[in-house]
Design a protein around this motif. Structure first.
Motif, short mmCIF file in Angstrom:
data_model
loop_
_atom_site.label_atom_id
_atom_site.label_comp_id
_atom_site.label_asym_id
_atom_site.label_seq_id
_atom_site.Cartn_x
_atom_site.Cartn_y
_atom_site.Cartn_z
N SER A 48 0.83 -1.21 0.00
CA SER A 48 0.00 0.00 0.00
C SER A 48 0.86 1.25 0.00
O SER A 48 0.58 2.22 -0.72
CB SER A 48 -0.93 0.00 1.22
OG SER A 48 -1.77 -1.14 1.22
N ARG A 49 1.93 1.24 0.80
CA ARG A 49 2.85 2.39 0.84
C ARG A 49 3.50 2.60 -0.52
O ARG A 49 3.71 3.73 -0.96
CB ARG A 49 3.92 2.16 1.90
CG ARG A 49 3.42 2.15 3.32
CD ARG A 49 4.59 2.16 4.30
NE ARG A 49 4.14 1.81 5.64
CZ ARG A 49 3.52 2.65 6.46
NH1 ARG A 49 3.29 3.88 6.06
NH2 ARG A 49 3.14 2.25 7.67
N GLU A 50 3.83 1.50 -1.19
CA GLU A 50 4.47 1.58 -2.49
C GLU A 50 3.54 2.16 -3.55
O GLU A 50 3.96 2.93 -4.41
CB GLU A 50 4.92 0.17 -2.91
CG GLU A 50 5.54 0.10 -4.30
CD GLU A 50 5.78 -1.33 -4.73
OE1 GLU A 50 5.76 -1.59 -5.94
OE2 GLU A 50 5.99 -2.19 -3.84
N MET A 51 2.25 1.80 -3.48
CA MET A 51 1.31 2.21 -4.53
C MET A 51 0.77 3.61 -4.32
O MET A 51 0.68 4.40 -5.26
CB MET A 51 0.15 1.22 -4.60
CG MET A 51 0.50 -0.14 -5.15
SD MET A 51 -1.00 -1.16 -5.33
CE MET A 51 -0.28 -2.79 -5.40
N ILE A 52 0.36 3.94 -3.09
CA ILE A 52 -0.31 5.21 -2.84
C ILE A 52 0.65 6.37 -3.11
O ILE A 52 1.76 6.41 -2.58
CB ILE A 52 -0.87 5.26 -1.41
CG1 ILE A 52 -2.01 4.24 -1.26
CG2 ILE A 52 -1.38 6.66 -1.07
CD1 ILE A 52 -2.55 4.11 0.15
N GLY A 53 0.21 7.28 -3.94
CA GLY A 53 1.04 8.41 -4.34
C GLY A 53 1.78 8.21 -5.65
O GLY A 53 2.34 9.16 -6.20
N ARG A 54 1.77 6.97 -6.17
CA ARG A 54 2.47 6.70 -7.42
C ARG A 54 1.72 7.35 -8.59
O ARG A 54 0.49 7.33 -8.63
CB ARG A 54 2.57 5.19 -7.63
CG ARG A 54 3.31 4.77 -8.89
CD ARG A 54 3.46 3.26 -8.96
NE ARG A 54 3.90 2.84 -10.28
CZ ARG A 54 4.00 1.57 -10.66
NH1 ARG A 54 3.73 0.61 -9.79
NH2 ARG A 54 4.38 1.25 -11.88
N GLU A 55 2.46 7.91 -9.53
CA GLU A 55 1.87 8.53 -10.71
C GLU A 55 1.92 7.55 -11.88
O GLU A 55 2.96 6.97 -12.18
CB GLU A 55 2.62 9.81 -11.07
CG GLU A 55 2.49 10.90 -10.01
CD GLU A 55 3.17 12.19 -10.43
OE1 GLU A 55 3.67 12.25 -11.57
OE2 GLU A 55 3.21 13.14 -9.61
N ILE A 56 0.77 7.40 -12.52
CA ILE A 56 0.66 6.55 -13.71
C ILE A 56 0.07 7.43 -14.81
O ILE A 56 -1.15 7.68 -14.84
CB ILE A 56 -0.23 5.32 -13.48
CG1 ILE A 56 0.27 4.51 -12.29
CG2 ILE A 56 -0.31 4.47 -14.74
CD1 ILE A 56 1.61 3.85 -12.50
N GLY A 57 0.91 7.92 -15.71
CA GLY A 57 0.42 8.86 -16.71
C GLY A 57 -0.09 10.12 -16.03
O GLY A 57 0.62 10.77 -15.26
N THR A 58 -1.35 10.46 -16.29
CA THR A 58 -1.96 11.63 -15.66
C THR A 58 -2.66 11.28 -14.35
O THR A 58 -3.21 12.16 -13.69
CB THR A 58 -2.98 12.28 -16.62
OG1 THR A 58 -4.01 11.33 -16.93
CG2 THR A 58 -2.31 12.74 -17.90
N ALA A 59 -2.66 10.00 -13.99
CA ALA A 59 -3.36 9.56 -12.79
C ALA A 59 -2.39 9.46 -11.61
O ALA A 59 -1.21 9.16 -11.78
CB ALA A 59 -4.03 8.21 -13.02
N VAL A 60 -2.91 9.71 -10.42
CA VAL A 60 -2.17 9.51 -9.18
C VAL A 60 -2.94 8.51 -8.34
O VAL A 60 -4.15 8.66 -8.13
CB VAL A 60 -2.00 10.84 -8.41
CG1 VAL A 60 -1.27 10.59 -7.09
CG2 VAL A 60 -1.24 11.86 -9.24
#
Length: 398
Positions: free
Chosen positions: A77-89
């Motif tokens: 969860s820590r790894e994923m939350i806040g990650r940017e994927i293209g224009t999505a966060v």
């Protein structure tokens, strides 16, 4: 139509008796640690952690983690939350009980003008496209509700037998109730799984679209819809959706970050044409917008102000084909007022405006918007004789 995420869909499934695994949706990994202290299933089950966003191909992007214990789920969860994927966060994840299962099935219901169609296969999962010939279909006319017996028979037609066919028939019956009572337009469960040792079924993943304009009928709808382009709706998009729900006709707005050409276009076909023309000629669009069906001038004014507030735009194209019944003068009144209000707020500095329109009362409308030149607007106005592609070329080459 509005898409809702997996968590809200599963909440609605629970409401209508469609089995789902235990799950939680979190925005803070510390919250998952706290929930683990209070929920035995989080401590003792293998877990799945998935990005809870409208992003396709999550597994390939590393946004699905399987077979985790609680400590590993917190780390994922820590790894994923806040990650940017293209224009999505990634702002939230869904953490669910990982159910060992023996078989995967496919179940879907789609609405149409005449009713709804149920699709069912005993060969679901990631390979459903390769097994599409196994899908069986059942049409349900409007205002009809098939019996559990008929749905069990339908399950048999899809290759299910015995008690499994009976259980699948009941789940389909509950899905139809959910579809009808929640103003759904489509629901897809892939996979619907079974663990044969205890005959436990569960919908492991869900895609659901609802009529968001019907939310006044649903006091328990505590979710917001998400867009189909891999990110939540922006506040500006939600505001235009609210207006669209209240008027005759229609106003639409989608932001496209980074573009320099803003679009304020009339009619669905013309709106797509202008978007494609800008991109085909090497430009970048800042948004998609559309007003159609002769909407109220105040709604067009609100749409105009939203378009003018887009950051870093250099041009605005006010375009359209030749309208049949949308009053050009009335809608241009809304656009003119929106331009004036936007300029008073400090927008439109160094922005060129290009207008091309035809339709009822076009002469009056074009004359009125042309007068903005006298108020210091950098505006260029053309009638129906100007080819639509030429107005794009003028904007890009000026």
């Amino acid at each position: 139509m509005a898409k809702i995420l997996e968590g809200p869909a599963m909440k609605l499934f629970n409401k209508w008796g469609i089995p789902v695994p235990n799950y939680v949706v979190i925005m803070d990994p510390n919250r998952l640690e706290q929930l683990g202290e209070a929920n035995k299933w989080l401590r003792e089950s293998k877990l799945v952690v998935k990005a809870h966003e409208a992003i396709g191909g999550r597994f390939k992007l590393g946004l699905v983690k399987l077979g985790l214990n609680l400590e590993e789920a917190v780390a994922a969860s820590r790894e994923m939350i806040g990650r940017e994927i293209g224009t999505a966060v990634i702002r939230q994840v869904i953490v669910a009980e990982m159910l060992e299962h023996d078989e995967e099935y496919y179940l879907c219901i789609n609405g149409n003008r005449d009713g709804a169609e149920v699709l069912l296969s005993n060969r679901g999962g990631v390979d459903i496209e390769e097994n599409w010939d196994t899908v069986r279909r059942l049409f349900i006319p409007i205002d009809e509700n098939p019996s559990v017996e008929r749905l069990t028979e339908f399950a048999g037609e899809a290759g299910f037998t015995g008690e499994i066919a009976e259980r699948v028939g009941k789940i389909v019956s509950r899905l139809v109730l959910c579809f009808d009572n929640e103003d759904a337009q489509s629901i897809e469960i892939n996979p619907l799984v079974i663990r044969k040792s205890d005959m436990r079924f569960a919908a492991l993943d869900a895609v659901m679209n609802v009529d968001y304009d019907a939310r006044f009928r649903h006091a328990d709808w505590d979710f917001k819809p998400v867009s189909e382009i891999g990110r939540p709706f922006t506040e500006a998009e939600l505001q235009i959706m609210e207006i669209d729900a209240r008027i005759k006709g229609s106003v639409k707005f989608v932001e496209v970050p980074g573009g320099e050409i803003a679009l304020l276009t009339a009619g669905g076909g013309a709106s797509v044409f202008y978007s494609d023309a800008v991109v085909a000629r090497g430009g970048t669009i800042a948004n998609y917008a559309e007003y159609s069906g002769d909407p109220s001038d105040w709604a067009v004014e609100a749409l105009t102000e939203t378009v003018c507030a887009l950051p870093n735009i250099k041009h605005i194209i006010v375009g359209g084909a030749i309208a049949n019944f949308t009053d050009v003068k009335a809608t241009f009144n809304g656009i003119i007022n929106g331009f004036r209000e936007s300029k008073s707020k400090g927008y439109l500095e160094n922005v060129k405006i290009w207008v091309r329109r035809g339709g009822p009362n076009e002469n009056q409308g074009l004359a009125a918007i042309r007068k903005l030149q006298d108020e210091g607007f950098d505006i260029h106005v053309y009638d129906r004789s100007m080819p639509m592609t030429d107005i794009v070329d003028l904007a890009l080459n000026s």
